[in-house]
Scaffold this active site. Structure first.
Site, short mmCIF file in Angstrom:
data_model
loop_
_atom_site.label_atom_id
_atom_site.label_comp_id
_atom_site.label_asym_id
_atom_site.label_seq_id
_atom_site.Cartn_x
_atom_site.Cartn_y
_atom_site.Cartn_z
N LYS A 22 46.45 35.14 41.33
CA LYS A 22 47.02 36.06 42.13
C LYS A 22 47.82 35.71 43.29
O LYS A 22 48.72 37.45 43.41
CB LYS A 22 45.71 36.64 42.09
CG LYS A 22 46.28 38.25 42.66
CD LYS A 22 44.08 38.56 43.35
CE LYS A 22 44.22 38.98 44.21
NZ LYS A 22 44.43 39.44 45.50
N ASN A 23 47.68 35.47 43.68
CA ASN A 23 48.31 35.50 45.06
C ASN A 23 49.41 34.95 45.55
O ASN A 23 50.09 34.94 46.08
CB ASN A 23 47.07 34.98 46.19
CG ASN A 23 45.88 35.64 46.93
OD1 ASN A 23 46.04 36.91 46.73
ND2 ASN A 23 45.33 35.14 47.34
N ARG A 93 47.15 45.98 49.82
CA ARG A 93 47.99 45.58 50.92
C ARG A 93 48.90 44.92 50.36
O ARG A 93 50.20 44.89 51.23
CB ARG A 93 46.83 45.06 52.03
CG ARG A 93 44.94 44.92 52.61
CD ARG A 93 44.90 44.03 53.24
NE ARG A 93 45.55 43.50 53.84
CZ ARG A 93 46.43 44.47 55.32
NH1 ARG A 93 45.47 45.30 55.46
NH2 ARG A 93 47.06 43.68 56.37
N ARG A 122 43.69 44.03 60.27
CA ARG A 122 44.69 42.95 58.66
C ARG A 122 46.01 44.00 59.63
O ARG A 122 46.70 44.01 59.02
CB ARG A 122 44.42 43.46 58.04
CG ARG A 122 43.12 42.32 57.69
CD ARG A 122 42.70 41.76 56.13
NE ARG A 122 43.94 40.86 55.67
CZ ARG A 122 43.48 40.97 54.10
NH1 ARG A 122 42.94 41.51 52.95
NH2 ARG A 122 44.40 39.60 53.40
N PRO A 123 46.62 43.37 60.98
CA PRO A 123 47.56 44.30 61.15
C PRO A 123 48.74 43.70 60.53
O PRO A 123 48.80 42.44 60.23
CB PRO A 123 47.76 44.15 62.37
CG PRO A 123 46.96 43.32 62.65
CD PRO A 123 45.86 42.46 62.09
N VAL A 124 50.07 44.45 60.64
CA VAL A 124 51.14 43.76 59.82
C VAL A 124 52.25 43.66 61.25
O VAL A 124 53.57 43.46 60.91
CB VAL A 124 51.73 44.97 59.37
CG1 VAL A 124 51.53 44.58 58.10
CG2 VAL A 124 52.27 45.88 59.54
N ASP A 305 40.04 32.51 51.99
CA ASP A 305 39.01 32.82 50.07
C ASP A 305 38.08 31.76 49.34
O ASP A 305 37.57 32.69 48.18
CB ASP A 305 40.26 32.83 49.52
CG ASP A 305 41.16 34.33 50.03
OD1 ASP A 305 41.01 34.37 50.58
OD2 ASP A 305 42.53 33.53 49.28
N ILE A 327 40.25 33.05 60.10
CA ILE A 327 40.87 33.64 60.36
C ILE A 327 40.98 35.19 60.08
O ILE A 327 41.74 35.90 60.21
CB ILE A 327 40.97 33.82 58.16
CG1 ILE A 327 41.64 32.11 57.94
CG2 ILE A 327 42.52 34.02 57.96
CD1 ILE A 327 42.70 31.54 58.88
N ARG A 397 39.58 43.03 40.52
CA ARG A 397 40.88 43.20 41.59
C ARG A 397 41.16 41.29 41.47
O ARG A 397 42.52 41.19 41.61
CB ARG A 397 40.81 42.92 42.61
CG ARG A 397 40.30 44.87 43.11
CD ARG A 397 40.35 44.61 44.20
NE ARG A 397 41.49 44.80 45.04
CZ ARG A 397 42.54 44.41 46.18
NH1 ARG A 397 41.27 45.05 47.48
NH2 ARG A 397 43.39 44.16 46.34
#
Ligand code: UD1
Length: 422
Positions: A22-23, A93, A122-124, A305, A327, A397
């Site tokens: 998926k990722n 996201r 989780r900022p960008v 994960d 993380i 998901r």
């Protein structure tokens, strides 16, 4: 609101085949925005997040068609919208990854800021700082990032942290910039290498993907491609733990030892027998695992994960274990649910201390995020009696056909659809 019911205590045996990652698939789908030609992706898992990504691409004006169960063609020739709305970005996201490609090919994008999520803030900021260094004008208005650039220009960018998403956004953006871009302290995950492989096959000039420094020489245009998504290493790790926690014997077909080195080393320290074979990786569980200590780290370290799944296994440890999550700031929500199954876990700050118990007992539990939900399923497979996991929409998901795959290995697991009372 579906739930999953498990009768635990059955050792799993047989073979299971991994889906595409998926990722990896999500950035690859968005990379199709970089060309007006058709792109075909094979090994795309049928997951809710993939459907969300295809929905977003379609809203932008791209065309997406399933050719067969896991093969999709994409054409971004007629893209005429440049906005990823809040409604979509808040559900997934990774939608934020349209920013780099839209900006690179069309010179404009308006993308909702993702906001926090269950596992952390989780900022960008790293994505945006990098795009600014490539010459984009960025402002944030009413919860949206508005970015413009007549043409991006190559730059030397040092990421404050090797963020996977920021590396992907910047890698995609830099392929069409003028001149050379150097990404220092880039993420090294296999999904980054897969994205670079697809971009290179589209005509991009990229060196060093998979290492700390990636060099991208911008080109005028990219062309179409047919590309196969790498196997899902998180799904692989999950099935390896399923074999270990039930004292079973499973061959995980498609699992790549080179993508799972740190995870396999930790499982081996816990006394689990892991053997790479030509077709994949075999796991043999040997009763209760030994206690281990580990920290999650960016790749090639232990993946965050797989932290929740590993915790499920270590609840049955012969000795004490400890896990430090470096993380994400809030990624231990599964701990309290595991305690409901009889585990002894104490969380303080970023560290969870696990006193192994001799057995777990089935109970109703609630999933809080994707990887937490699968850790409860793993614990349920080992627990005595019945476990019912609710809020499993998180699971859908990220795991393709998980009940079918586990049933095929002998697990007593079924999905129940609970209809609201009229
Ligand atoms: C990706 C994965 C996710 C995985 C994570 C870490 C996808 C779709 N998702 O998420 O499953 O758990 O990598 O391996 O591939 N950060 C900042 N500023 C930024 C970007 C990130 O502070 O601009 C922080 C985050 O808050 C987080 C850490 O960096 O604490 C890691 O985030 P990142 O590597 O960006 O993860 P994602 O790409 O969101």
């Amino acid at each position: 609101m579906d739930t999953i019911l498990i009768q635990g205590g059955v050792p799993l045996h047989g073979e299971v085949t991994l889906s595409g990652a998926k990722n990896a698939a999500l950035p690859l789908l968005f990379a199709s925005l970089l060309t007006q030609d058709e792109c075909t992706l094979r090994g795309v898992p049928r997951l809710v997040d993939i459907r969300t990504a295809l929905g977003l691409l379609t809203e932008l004006g791209a065309q997406a068609d399933w050719l067969s169960a896991n093969e999709v063609t994409l054409s971004a020739r007629r893209v005429d919208q440049f906005e990823a709305p809040y409604a979509l970005v808040k559900t997934m996201r990774a939608s934020f990854l349209v920013l780099g490609p839209l900006l690179a090919r069309f010179g404009r994008a308006r993308v909702s800021t993702p906001g926090g999520c269950a596992i952390g803030a989780r900022p960008v900021n790293i994505h945006l700082a990098g795009l600014q260094q490539l010459g984009a004008a960025i402002r944030i208005r009413q919860g949206y990032v508005e970015a413009r650039a007549s043409r991006l220009t190559g730059a030397r960018i040092r990421l404050d942290f090797p963020s996977v998403g920021a590396t992907e956004n910047l890698l995609m953006a830099a392929t069409l910039a003028t001149g050379t871009t150097v990404l220092d302290n880039a993420a090294r995950e296999p999904e980054i290498e897969d994205l670079a492989a697809m971009l290179i096959a589209m005509g991009a000039r990229i060196h060093g993907a998979g290492s700390r420094t990636i060099v991208i020489e911008g080109v005028e245009a990219l062309h179409g491609v047919s590309h196969r998504v790498i196997p899902d290493r998180v799904e692989a790790g999950t099935f390896l733990i399923a074999g270990a926690i039930t004292s079973g014997n499973i061959l995980v077909r498609g699992a790549r030892a080179d993508h799972l080195a740190s995870f396999m080393e930790t499982l081996q320290r816990a006394g689990v027998t892991i053997t790479p074979e030509p077709e994949g990786i075999r796991v043999r569980g040997n009763g209760r695992p030994a206690g281990v200590q580990f920290n999650t780290r960016p790749y090639p370290g232990f993946p965050t994960d797989l932290q929740a799944q590993m915790m499920a296994l270590l609840t049955l440890g012969e000795q004490q274990s400890s896990i430090t999550e470096t993380i994400f700031e809030n990624r231990f929500m599964h701990a309290q649910e595991l305690v409901r199954l009889g585990a002894d876990v104490y969380v303080q700050g970023h560290t969870a201390t696990i006193q192994g118990v001799a057995f777990l007992s089935g109970a109703p539990v609630m999933a809080t995020d994707l990887r937490a939900s699968v850790s409860l399923i793993l614990a349920g497979l080992a627990a005595r009696g019945e476990t019912e996991v609710s809020r499993i929409y998180h699971l859908d998901r990220g795991y393709e056909h998980i009940e079918a795959k586990l049933s095929q290995l002998g697990a007593k697991i079924q999905r129940q659809t609970i209809r609201p009372v009229q």
